[in-house]
Design an enzyme around this catalytic site. Structure first.
Site, short mmCIF file in Angstrom:
data_model
loop_
_atom_site.label_atom_id
_atom_site.label_comp_id
_atom_site.label_asym_id
_atom_site.label_seq_id
_atom_site.Cartn_x
_atom_site.Cartn_y
_atom_site.Cartn_z
CE LYS A 29 -22.71 -18.57 -64.66
NZ LYS A 29 -21.33 -18.04 -64.55
CD GLU A 37 -13.10 -25.95 -52.68
OE1 GLU A 37 -12.84 -26.31 -53.83
OE2 GLU A 37 -12.62 -24.92 -52.16
CB CYS A 42 -11.08 -22.29 -51.01
SG CYS A 42 -12.35 -21.64 -52.07
CD GLU A 74 -14.27 -17.64 -48.08
OE1 GLU A 74 -13.69 -18.30 -48.93
OE2 GLU A 74 -15.51 -17.66 -47.94
#
Ligand code: SIN
Length: 478
Positions: free
Chosen positions: A174, A249, A283, A379
């Site tokens: 997906k 991850e 990331c 983040e």
């Protein structure tokens, strides 16, 4: 240039439509670039069933057969690299040069795993019983669900799918509903390369209903996911019900440490590449920058001059920094900057939306950042550089480790004993030492703590898609 059209899912070798669709937007100009079929639970189930049917044949093909198809797939991607790069820039907004680099990087996983598929091997053990032979066999794990993010819409697809396919698994993938077009192009090229129907299925649409099926369906044996820690935890909970294997991850908060003995100009170049790739939406992007006291002023002064030269704008117009992916992403960046300023940080550069467009943001430097600020703990996923001053090695180890995340860390120093100490003491899965670039198919990509479970790419990259069987064989009557 890519034409606006309806983009369908790819299931069992066929393009599958749905009545429900999602508008796909170019973040650079907010214009529609197409409609995406939203297949929901039903589509996800039919993709899993296609993958289950294909598994019995694909898992028994020779590794040479699998490798040859993967190699052809790789060649076709390289042949179509410019078109793919344009699609990536259209759907993510990132600079065209970065999109091209992503196609090269993404395709390198296919080439690598084509080669590695020939090296899958079990083991014959030195038996501790003379009547018995003892062996370890390796076999593909089964149907794999892969859920991929919008920030690297080609590389995250190929890193997951090519490893699974090379191992003999079949895949239901997906892609992000924000950036599905490049993934569908990759699927089209897999068909042209001769990948049999049902081996790679792309199910498109809104994440919740599809994610639920992909993480709970009994026929799925493994989930591989890149995205937020929150969604990762949800998928892990679902996976636990049928004890599926998982690779994740997840969230990140990378430190970039600049020691007083380093070459400041090189550290600035390393920071620019670690920070501004995909406008900071990576990331492994540097999220917190720690600078040693003795070079604090020259570092931030030079950094400011360097950032002022960066061109913010449409990825097709030779810019260095494209837009953020959505309004929500820009609001988060704005909120984090406001929070930092309210708590005492100094806005040294930028801090506002850029005149290039609604989703473009100025490269930003914040000084005097403290650990109670959101820019430190969250983040940021945007072009913000929060700078924190430090004194000693011990101090920086302590604050850099103050996070639940542990994906990547960077530091600049020529001192070998310090390099060794840092690598051992910092709780991160990957290090860039005197470099801001760590992405390659050779890297066992993954993190510690809440940054995830397992590794992708590298020499070990096929292992998560293989099951081990131990065989104890009494040979007396054989
Ligand atoms: C990511 O942002 O998740 C991947 C970045 C990379 O592979 O370099």
């Amino acid at each position: 240039m890519i034409k606006k059209k309806l983009y369908c899912s790819y299931i069992n070798g066929k393009w599958v439509k749905s009545s429900k669709t999602i508008n796909i937007i170019n973040p650079s100009n907010n214009l529609s670039i197409g409609e995406l079929c939203d297949l929901g639970e039903k589509g996800a189930k039919s993709a899993v069933s296609a993958a289950s049917n294909a598994f019995s044949t694909w898992s028994t093909e020779t590794s040479d057969f699998r490798a040859n198809i993967l190699k052809k797939w790789y060649d076709l991607i390289i042949k179509n690299k410019n078109e793919l790069a344009e699609i990536i820039t259209l759907e993510t907004g990132k600079p065209l040069s970065e999109s091209l680099a992503e196609v090269i990087y993404g395709s390198s996983f296919i080439e690598w795993f084509a080669e590695q598929s020939k090296r899958i091997k079990g083991n014959i053990l030195s038996s501790n019983d003379n009547d018995k032979k003892m062996l370890i066999l390796k076999q593909p794990i089964g149907v794999v669900s892969a859920i991929t993010p919008w920030n690297f819409p080609v590389a995250m697809v190929t890193r997951k799918a090519s490893a699974a396919i090379a191992a003999g698994c079949t895949v239901v993938l997906k892609p992000s509903e924000l950036t599905p077009i490049s993934c569908l192009k990759i699927a089209e090229l897999s068909k042209e390369a001769g990948l049999p129907k049902g081996v790679l299925n792309i199910v498109t649409g809104m994440p919740k209903p599809i994610g639920k099926i992909l993480s709970t369906h009994k026929s799925v044996k493994k989930i591989t996911f890149t995205g937020s820690t929150e969604v990762g935890k949800y998928l892990m909970k679902n996976a636990s019900e049928t004890v599926k294997s998982i690779s994740m991850e997840l969230g990140v908060n990378a430190p970039f440490i600049v020691f007083g003995d380093c070459d400041v100009d090189r550290a600035i170049e390393g920071l620019v590449s670690a920070k501004f790739r995909n406008a900071g939406q990576t990331c492994i992007s540097a999220n917190r920058v720690f600078v040693q006291k003795n070079i604090f002023r020259p570092f931030h002064t030079k950094l400011k001059i360097r950032l002022e030269k960066l061109k913010v704008g449409d990825g097709f117009k030779s810019s260095d920094i494209g837009p953020l992916i959505s309004e929500k992403a820009v609001i988060k960046v704005e909120k984090n900057i406001d929070d930092a300023i309210k708590k005492g940080a100094q806005l040294y550069l930028g801090g506002k939306r850029h005149m290039a467009g609604k989703l473009f943001f100025q490269p930003t430097i914040l000084l005097d950042v403290q650990s109670n600020m959101n820019v430190f703990s969250e983040e940021n996923f945007g072009p913000i550089i929060p700078i924190i001053k430090f004194d000693s090695d011990e101090e920086v180890i302590n604050i850099a480790n103050q996070t639940q995340y542990g994906l990547a860390a960077y530091f600049y120093t020529p001192n070998a004993s310090r390099i060794w100490k840092m690598t051992k003491s910092l709780d991160y899965g990957m290090f860039g030492i005197n470099t801001g670039k760590i992405s390659t198919y050779l890297n066992p990509f993954g993190g510690l703590k809440e940054s995830g479970i397992g590794r992708e790419g590298s020499e070990e990259g096929l292992e998560p898609f293989l099951e081990k069987k131990f065989v104890s064989w009494d040979t007396a009557n054989t």
